[in-house]
Design a protein around this motif. Structure first.
Motif, PDB file in Angstrom:
ATOM      1  N   PRO A   5      -1.153  18.490   0.100  1.00 21.02           N
ATOM      2  CA  PRO A   5      -0.797  19.258   1.347  1.00 21.02           C
ATOM      3  C   PRO A   5      -2.118  19.727   1.808  1.00 21.02           C
ATOM      4  N   GLY A   6      -2.372  19.547   3.268  1.00 20.53           N
ATOM      5  CA  GLY A   6      -3.445  20.271   3.945  1.00 20.53           C
ATOM      6  C   GLY A   6      -4.745  19.711   3.972  1.00 20.53           C
ATOM      7  N   THR A   7      -4.871  18.615   3.466  1.00 24.40           N
ATOM      8  CA  THR A   7      -6.193  17.922   2.957  1.00 24.40           C
ATOM      9  C   THR A   7      -6.387  16.911   4.299  1.00 24.40           C
ATOM     10  N   THR A   8      -7.722  16.577   4.257  1.00 25.06           N
ATOM     11  CA  THR A   8      -8.362  15.608   5.254  1.00 25.06           C
ATOM     12  C   THR A   8      -7.509  14.550   5.563  1.00 25.06           C
ATOM     13  N   ALA A   9      -7.227  13.594   4.175  1.00 22.06           N
ATOM     14  CA  ALA A   9      -6.739  12.221   4.414  1.00 22.06           C
ATOM     15  C   ALA A   9      -5.342  12.332   4.979  1.00 22.06           C
ATOM     16  N   ARG A  10      -4.586  13.314   4.850  1.00 23.24           N
ATOM     17  CA  ARG A  10      -3.218  13.384   5.517  1.00 23.24           C
ATOM     18  C   ARG A  10      -3.376  13.278   7.149  1.00 23.24           C
ATOM     19  N   THR A  11      -4.518  13.847   7.726  1.00 25.86           N
ATOM     20  CA  THR A  11      -4.952  13.608   9.132  1.00 25.86           C
ATOM     21  C   THR A  11      -5.245  12.236   9.798  1.00 25.86           C
ATOM     22  N   LEU A  12      -5.310  10.972   8.908  1.00 28.87           N
ATOM     23  CA  LEU A  12      -5.813   9.967   9.497  1.00 28.87           C
ATOM     24  C   LEU A  12      -4.655   9.177  10.164  1.00 28.87           C
ATOM     25  N   PRO A  13      -5.190   8.332  11.457  1.00 27.65           N
ATOM     26  CA  PRO A  13      -4.229   7.891  12.295  1.00 27.65           C
ATOM     27  C   PRO A  13      -3.177   6.987  11.810  1.00 27.65           C
ATOM     28  N   TRP A  14      -2.127   6.716  12.068  1.00 21.82           N
ATOM     29  CA  TRP A  14      -1.068   5.826  11.455  1.00 21.82           C
ATOM     30  C   TRP A  14      -1.443   4.501  12.085  1.00 21.82           C
ATOM     31  N   GLN A  15      -2.208   4.403  13.041  1.00 19.08           N
ATOM     32  CA  GLN A  15      -2.572   3.094  13.592  1.00 19.08           C
ATOM     33  C   GLN A  15      -3.394   2.256  12.601  1.00 19.08           C
ATOM     34  N   ILE A  22       4.252  10.130   0.316  1.00 19.04           N
ATOM     35  CA  ILE A  22       4.180  11.144   1.233  1.00 19.04           C
ATOM     36  C   ILE A  22       4.047  10.503   2.604  1.00 19.04           C
ATOM     37  N   GLN A  23       4.381   9.330   2.821  1.00 15.20           N
ATOM     38  CA  GLN A  23       4.274   8.820   4.154  1.00 15.20           C
ATOM     39  C   GLN A  23       5.456   9.647   5.192  1.00 15.20           C
ATOM     40  N   GLY A  24       6.466  10.022   4.675  1.00 18.29           N
ATOM     41  CA  GLY A  24       7.519  10.662   5.438  1.00 18.29           C
ATOM     42  C   GLY A  24       6.897  12.138   6.033  1.00 18.29           C
ATOM     43  N   GLN A  25       5.900  12.484   5.245  1.00 14.90           N
ATOM     44  CA  GLN A  25       5.321  13.849   5.590  1.00 14.90           C
ATOM     45  C   GLN A  25       4.091  13.912   6.552  1.00 14.90           C
ATOM     46  N   LEU A  26       3.751  12.612   6.796  1.00 22.85           N
ATOM     47  CA  LEU A  26       2.444  12.748   7.672  1.00 22.85           C
ATOM     48  C   LEU A  26       2.838  12.801   9.301  1.00 22.85           C
ATOM     49  N   PRO A  27       2.281  13.832   9.792  1.00 20.29           N
ATOM     50  CA  PRO A  27       2.705  14.233  11.018  1.00 20.29           C
ATOM     51  C   PRO A  27       2.355  13.249  12.091  1.00 20.29           C
ATOM     52  N   GLY A  28       3.548  12.900  12.978  1.00 26.28           N
ATOM     53  CA  GLY A  28       3.498  12.141  14.139  1.00 26.28           C
ATOM     54  C   GLY A  28       3.322  10.599  13.551  1.00 26.28           C
ATOM     55  N   TRP A  29       3.568  10.099  12.153  1.00 28.48           N
ATOM     56  CA  TRP A  29       3.833   8.830  11.910  1.00 28.48           C
ATOM     57  C   TRP A  29       5.011   8.028  11.977  1.00 28.48           C
ATOM     58  N   PRO A  30       5.188   6.989  12.741  1.00 30.47           N
ATOM     59  CA  PRO A  30       6.615   6.337  12.798  1.00 30.47           C
ATOM     60  C   PRO A  30       6.880   5.950  11.475  1.00 30.47           C
ATOM     61  N   LYS A  31       8.091   5.379  11.335  1.00 26.33           N
ATOM     62  CA  LYS A  31       8.661   5.039  10.142  1.00 26.33           C
ATOM     63  C   LYS A  31       8.046   3.783   9.828  1.00 26.33           C
ATOM     64  N   GLY A  32       7.901   3.433   8.501  1.00 23.82           N
ATOM     65  CA  GLY A  32       7.212   2.229   8.004  1.00 23.82           C
ATOM     66  C   GLY A  32       8.018   1.935   6.857  1.00 23.82           C
ATOM     67  N   PRO A  33       7.491   0.579   6.176  1.00 22.39           N
ATOM     68  CA  PRO A  33       8.135   0.044   5.249  1.00 22.39           C
ATOM     69  C   PRO A  33       8.030   1.013   3.908  1.00 22.39           C
ATOM     70  N   THR A  34       8.989   0.922   3.014  1.00 24.32           N
ATOM     71  CA  THR A  34       8.990   1.529   1.873  1.00 24.32           C
ATOM     72  C   THR A  34       8.964   0.551   0.616  1.00 24.32           C
ATOM     73  N   TYR A  35       7.658   0.502   0.073  1.00 25.95           N
ATOM     74  CA  TYR A  35       7.355  -0.560  -0.982  1.00 25.95           C
ATOM     75  C   TYR A  35       7.734  -0.303  -2.420  1.00 25.95           C
ATOM     76  N   THR A  36       7.925  -1.179  -3.315  1.00 23.30           N
ATOM     77  CA  THR A  36       8.408  -1.121  -4.447  1.00 23.30           C
ATOM     78  C   THR A  36       7.504  -2.035  -5.246  1.00 23.30           C
ATOM     79  N   ARG A  51       0.773  -1.082  -0.010  1.00 18.97           N
ATOM     80  CA  ARG A  51       0.033  -0.171   0.018  1.00 18.97           C
ATOM     81  C   ARG A  51       0.862   1.318   0.129  1.00 18.97           C
ATOM     82  N   TRP A  52       0.223   2.296  -0.625  1.00 20.96           N
ATOM     83  CA  TRP A  52       1.157   3.562  -0.734  1.00 20.96           C
ATOM     84  C   TRP A  52       0.136   4.810  -0.271  1.00 20.96           C
ATOM     85  N   PHE A  53       1.128   5.766   0.238  1.00 21.58           N
ATOM     86  CA  PHE A  53       0.385   6.946   0.526  1.00 21.58           C
ATOM     87  C   PHE A  53       0.852   8.102  -0.250  1.00 21.58           C
TER      88      PHE A  53
END
Length: 304
Positions: free
Chosen positions: A120-130, A42-56, A32-34
């Motif tokens: 940037p600045g839209t609702t989907a970026r606020t979803l929780p990393w959990q 953009i997963q590295g730009q999502l506030p408060g998110w811990p580091k996750g896998p980078t998929y190819t 899955r990708w963000f």
């Protein structure tokens, strides 16, 4: 058990398990990708998110591979998959979990698999990393969506293996129903996915083993019939059904179905399950308030 429940005056409608979806096509399977609107990660730009896998995304096998026979076989499957996907398909009807072999959205289901699409600045970026199974394992933590007549809420709780009733909710996220522009059932392969588009054009893709429980009251307007507008016989049937359920059962929710009959649903917080969420208890009655058997109306009149 500490459950998140809406305050008095707000109606609790449904609760279902939910996570970010995972790709099913060969190229994106299990991934899955963000994304932003240019398809940048953009997963590295999502506030408060811990580091996750980078998929190819997986590439099609190249000619001249060492194992030519194996490579040719895989290539044939890939081409056949692409041909099927390019034919398109429908979004899918109200029944879920059935799956469909044909994708109607090759760009976002076969070639790529974004589960967050957000400028940037839209609702989907606020979803929780959990919600991301790669960052929060369902073996130890579960996330549920709660639908009310006013909003969609995401809660989470630590999961103890083997105990599906021990729930201690953590409030993670919410959005008013007025900020949800569209809800689409996505049936490709498994048939458990749903795409939710927000008013600012950002969107997310969730997966739920109880998808209809999550989406029914997001798609349908919560236009329940007040109990004081029922006939005495109808109200008696609805209240009798509610009184036969768990001691903490809420007041019955009554809605007119397409068949012309009335669906009665009762929700009891004590019946919430860590894996399945909340299972509404249902019956159907006719205009005279007579409870009907399953053979007397369409099964879709039940909330599954």
């Amino acid at each position: 058990m500490t459950l998140w429940l809406p305050p008095q005056g707000e109606t609790f409608l449904a609760r279902a398990p939910v996570v970010f979806a995972s790709g099913a096509a060969m190229r994106v399977r299990g991934k899955r990708w963000f994304r932003d609107t240019e398809r940048n990660d953009i997963q590295g730009q999502l506030p408060g998110w811990p580091k996750g896998p980078t998929y190819t995304a997986r590439s099609a096998p190249q000619a001249g591979a060492l194992n030519t026979l194996k490579g040719t076989a895989i290539a044939a499957v890939t081409l056949a998959w692409g041909a099927l996907s390019s034919q398109g398909g429908s979004v899918g009807g109200p029944s879920g979990g059935t799956g469909a072999d044909v994708s109607h959205d090759r760009a976002d289901e076969v070639e790529d698999f974004p589960v967050v699409w957000a400028a940037p600045g839209t609702t989907a970026r606020t979803l929780p990393w959990q919600l991301d199974p790669a960052r929060s394992s369902p073996d130890h933590y579960r996330t549920h969506a709660v639908v009310t007549d006013r909003r969609l809420v995401i809660v989470g709780f630590p999961y103890v293996k083997g105990d599906d009733t021990l729930i201690d909710d953590e409030f993670l996220w919410e959005i008013p129903r007025s900020d949800i522009r569209g809800v689409e059932l996505r049936d490709f392969k498994v048939g458990n996915d749903v795409k939710i588009t927000f008013a600012d054009d950002s969107w997310c893709r969730f997966s739920s083993v109880k998808r209809e429980r999550l989406t029914r009251y997001l798609i349908e307007p919560p236009d329940f019939i007040p109990l004081d507008r029922l006939t005495p016989a109808q109200r008696a049937t609805a209240e009798r059904f509610a009184s036969a359920q768990a001691p903490d059962a809420r007041a019955p929710l009554v809605k007119r179905n397409t068949c012309g009959c009335l669906r009665v649903e009762v929700l009891a917080p004590s019946t919430v399950h860590a894996f399945f969420g909340h299972s509404g208890l249902n019956t159907v009655m006719d205009a005279d308030g007579t409870e009907l058997s399953l053979t007397e109306y369409h099964p879709d009149d039940f909330l599954t």
